[in-house]
Design an enzyme around this catalytic site. Sequence first.
Site, PDB file in Angstrom:
ATOM      1  N   LYS A  22      -5.515  -9.956   7.015  1.00 19.27           N
ATOM      2  CA  LYS A  22      -4.691  -9.688   5.905  1.00 19.27           C
ATOM      3  C   LYS A  22      -4.512  -8.187   5.553  1.00 19.27           C
ATOM      4  CE  LYS A  22      -2.666 -10.424   1.908  1.00 19.27           C
ATOM      5  NZ  LYS A  22      -2.881 -10.187   0.664  1.00 19.27           N
TER       6      LYS A  22
ATOM      7  N   SER B 149       6.423  -5.702  -3.038  1.00 20.72           N
ATOM      8  CA  SER B 149       5.150  -5.397  -2.796  1.00 20.72           C
ATOM      9  C   SER B 149       4.155  -5.020  -3.869  1.00 20.72           C
ATOM     10  CB  SER B 149       4.850  -4.806  -1.257  1.00 20.72           C
ATOM     11  OG  SER B 149       4.908  -3.278  -1.614  1.00 20.72           O
TER      12      SER B 149
HETATM   13  O1  PAF Z   1       0.233  -6.941  -1.535  1.00 21.04           O
HETATM   14  C1  PAF Z   1       1.144  -7.657  -1.343  1.00 21.04           C
HETATM   15  O2  PAF Z   1       2.334  -7.378  -2.125  1.00 21.04           O
HETATM   16  C2  PAF Z   1       0.980  -8.904  -0.842  1.00 21.04           C
HETATM   17  O3  PAF Z   1      -0.348  -9.121  -0.341  1.00 21.04           O
HETATM   18  C3  PAF Z   1       2.110  -9.405   0.104  1.00 21.04           C
HETATM   19  C4  PAF Z   1       1.648 -10.846   0.682  1.00 21.04           C
HETATM   20  C5  PAF Z   1       2.248  -8.397   1.167  1.00 21.04           C
HETATM   21  C6  PAF Z   1       3.473  -9.929  -0.485  1.00 21.04           C
HETATM   22  O4  PAF Z   1       3.930  -8.924  -1.012  1.00 21.04           O
END
Ligand code: PAF
Length: 310
Positions: free
Chosen positions: A182, A252
């Site tokens: 992640k 994001s």
């Molecule tokens: O931080 C984020 O914005 C999210 O984790 C993701 C999955 C990249 C979606 O924008």
Amino acid sequence: MKVIIVGAGAVGSLLGGLLSKEHEVHLLGRGAHVRAIMEGGLRVEGMTAAHLCIAATDDPGALPRDADLLVFTVKAYDTIEAARSVRGVPAAGTPVLSLQNGMGNVEALVSAFGAGPVVAGITVIAVNRPAPGVVIHAAPGRAVVGRSEGEPDGTVERVASALSAALPVTTSANMVGEIFLKAIANAAINGLTALHRVRNGVLMERQDLMAEMDAIVAEAELVARAHRIVLPVDDVREHVHDIVRMTAANVSSMLQDVESRRRTEVDFINGAISRMGWASGVPTPRNDMVVAAIRRIEAGYTASRAERRT
Ligand code: PAF
């Protein structure tokens, strides 16, 4: 179940809203967003449309003492402080789940609560907060949860079952790999979208940005290998592309931070990968570049605040 969400930002509020269909939810946060929820409820727009009356507070002392689960969604740089503020609120041993971006959160929670109750987690969810009291649920999400340390005792399964009221949940015995994977996705997506001020989907529309994103991923994969971290997918680049496609319309979290002139999580994402690369002799120039460029933006807010004061 009685669930306390520690961190009423975009992810925490949406999660709380979705969980409130089946559970009694209490949001802990601060600032205008929490005040708006306290006064007028939480409005969810986008793929989920709802106006929810949900308990929210900025005072840890007002949280229920008999909660069954604490879910941490605070920014990585706030984990230790937030854990301190709620330590002693629920009974010792109440499960504590981290659903945060970046690295180091589980370790911080283990140091505050002990390894027993802490469950590690990741979530891929597209949500943004356009105004106080409002969140936009931009794309379907999912979560993975699992034990970080300690013996299996059914806690992970109970947490997964509670969380599945909000989104599809799977369990994993490799949370180190899940969290690193992640972090790779966040390292590749968040910094570039924040630097170029674009929505996630643009990273796949522009060849130059896609090449940059793929280079960040390749570097991080070498770091994972050097640290013997087993990533839970075979094709990491394709996995990141899938997240970009799935969250194409999203702003994001790092771009939201930069637009609101808030501190970002870059030190816990690209910065953590760079530090691990340094420790294992793997060069990470692309991640270093993202850290340096985002830090320049953050320093700009402080400078312009100081200018306004003079
Ligand atoms: O931080 C984020 O914005 C999210 O984790 C993701 C999955 C990249 C979606 O924008």
